[in-house]
Enzyme design. Structure first.
Site, PDB file in Angstrom:
ATOM      1  N   ASP A 182       2.048  -3.462  11.042  1.00 38.58           N
ATOM      2  CA  ASP A 182       1.955  -3.811   9.626  1.00 38.58           C
ATOM      3  C   ASP A 182       1.330  -5.195   9.514  1.00 38.58           C
ATOM      4  OD1 ASP A 182       3.231  -3.047   6.736  1.00 38.58           O
ATOM      5  OD2 ASP A 182       3.286  -5.210   7.056  1.00 38.58           O
TER       6      ASP A 182
ATOM      7  N   ASN B 262      -4.419  -9.872  -0.976  1.00 39.60           N
ATOM      8  CA  ASN B 262      -4.878  -9.160  -2.171  1.00 39.60           C
ATOM      9  C   ASN B 262      -4.757 -10.017  -3.419  1.00 39.60           C
ATOM     10  OD1 ASN B 262      -5.812  -6.699  -1.202  1.00 39.60           O
ATOM     11  ND2 ASN B 262      -3.815  -5.722  -1.287  1.00 39.60           N
TER      12      ASN B 262
ATOM     13  N   HIS C  27      -8.620  -7.124  -4.243  1.00 43.31           N
ATOM     14  CA  HIS C  27      -8.434  -5.892  -3.467  1.00 43.31           C
ATOM     15  C   HIS C  27      -9.659  -5.533  -2.636  1.00 43.31           C
ATOM     16  CE1 HIS C  27      -4.502  -4.648  -4.978  1.00 43.31           C
ATOM     17  NE2 HIS C  27      -4.863  -5.178  -6.130  1.00 43.31           N
TER      18      HIS C  27
ATOM     19  N   ASP D  90      -9.443  -4.554   1.146  1.00 46.22           N
ATOM     20  CA  ASP D  90     -10.027  -3.357   1.753  1.00 46.22           C
ATOM     21  C   ASP D  90     -10.887  -3.722   2.960  1.00 46.22           C
ATOM     22  OD1 ASP D  90      -8.812  -1.784  -0.121  1.00 46.22           O
ATOM     23  OD2 ASP D  90     -10.610  -1.422  -1.317  1.00 46.22           O
TER      24      ASP D  90
ATOM     25  N   GLU E  43      -1.067  -0.963   4.263  1.00 45.15           N
ATOM     26  CA  GLU E  43      -1.496  -1.864   5.331  1.00 45.15           C
ATOM     27  C   GLU E  43      -0.817  -1.540   6.662  1.00 45.15           C
ATOM     28  OE1 GLU E  43       1.789  -4.163   3.074  1.00 45.15           O
ATOM     29  OE2 GLU E  43       0.260  -2.638   2.674  1.00 45.15           O
TER      30      GLU E  43
END
Length: 345
Positions: free
Chosen positions: A214, A222, A227, A231, A257
């Protein structure tokens, strides 16, 4: 398996689907489209109830949330692709059958074979079923070519169409098991591979391990950079995994994630070595914005490891790795925890 609505109904569902995507500021990805089309059609009751609860509570519905709904409630997630392929197959079968009916003589047996294939199409469940139908149709068209010279030119077209459809099926299978953002295997593909490794482990008494990873403080990335940068970061992590794992290993995006790395024929010590390579690489890497060169800094990760135990399910070994990963996050992040070191059941 097929969507059975009329053209007018399908048009209305499409209009509603696009409206939902716009309302929630979602991109028109296959996953988003499928979830909202099923919601609009009302055929997936559990999915509809789950989304209604989210809407009633005014909770967010971003791309990651929709993907989670897709994984949880659309157990037959391949059916959109399969439905499209079956539509093409039915059209071809109807055309071939017409050719046969127009002829005389010894082609009647082929007509019976085609009728049988038409019946089989009413009970299609997965890609293997579709492959079987295509292969049978190819065999039948070859036999027809040998039996009826008059049809050779017309049947050649259908035979070539079937071969092209076979190629489309292979591509569709790959796309259905691939995460569209990172290019890694998605959860559907991971589940199928896990089942294969469980069988291999039982037959060969060989271990395999999983690493659950993670990204630390991903929400802050973010929130700070947007975002699109988030990404891009996910893609960057995917590239790291792809370059580090062996040919027979599997790197998958588990959701949001979170990533999972499946290591066949690897014990917990081997999995720890792979995890340490990832951790060391991340400690040395400085992330920057591609366009402006603005520094983001180091982005690290928490990892949990579990070695498969004979007899447990794929979900059980993942759950154990997940518990170890959360222990790593709760004790400071940027670390690796092995499930067998925990005092957990």
């Amino acid at each position: 398996m097929n969507y059975s609505e009329s053209n007018s109904q399908a048009g209305e569902f499409l209009r509603l689907t696009l409206g939902f995507l716009a309302q929630h500021n979602l991109s028109a990805t296959p996953v988003n489209y499928t979830v909202w089309y099923e919601y609009a059609s009302g055929k997936n009751l559990k999915l509809r109830q789950a989304i209604d609860r989210i809407l009633e509570k005014k909770l967010p519905l971003n791309n990651n949330h929709v993907e989670a709904l897709y994984q949880k409630f659309i157990s037959d997630g391949d059916r959109v692709v399969i439905s499209r392929l079956l539509t093409k197959l039915n059209l071809m079968l109807r055309e071939i059958t017409t050719y046969v009916v127009e002829t005389e003589g010894d082609l009647s047996t082929h007509g019976q074979a085609l009728d049988s294939l038409a019946d089989q199409m009413t009970d299609i469940h997965d890609y293997d079923d579709v492959k079987n139908i295509i292969n049978q149709m190819l065999d039948t068209t070859k036999a027809i070519l040998q039996s009826g010279a008059r049809l050779q030119t017309r049947m050649k077209v259908s035979s070539e169409d079937l071969k092209q459809l076979h190629k489309e099926l292979e591509v569709s299978q790959k796309e259905a098991r691939t995460d569209s953002l990172t290019g890694l295997t998605n959860r559907r593909g991971l589940e199928k591979r896990l089942e294969i490794e469980r069988i291999r482990a039982r037959q060969n008494n060989s271990p395999f391990s999983v690493i659950m990873l993670d990204i630390d403080h991903f929400k802050a990335v973010n929130d700070t950079f947007g975002h699109l940068v988030g990404d891009s970061l996910l893609k960057g992590f995917a590239d790291i995994f792809s370059n580090l794992v062996r040919r027979n290993d599997l790197a998958a995006r588990y959701g949001g994630e979170e990533f999972l790395i499946l290591l066949p024929e690897t014990n917990v010590e081997g999995a720890y070595a792979v995890s340490e390579k990832i951790r060391t690489l991340l400690c040395k890497k400085e992330w920057t914005l591609k366009d402006s060169g603005k520094r983001i800094g180091q982005i690290k990760a928490s990892m949990g490891i579990a070695q498969y135990k004979l007899g447990e399910t794929g979900n059980e070994v993942i759950t154990r790795a997940d518990k170890a990963m959360y222990q790593a996050k709760s004790t400071g992040r940027d670390r690796i925890v092995i499930h067998s070191d925990l005092n957990l059941c």
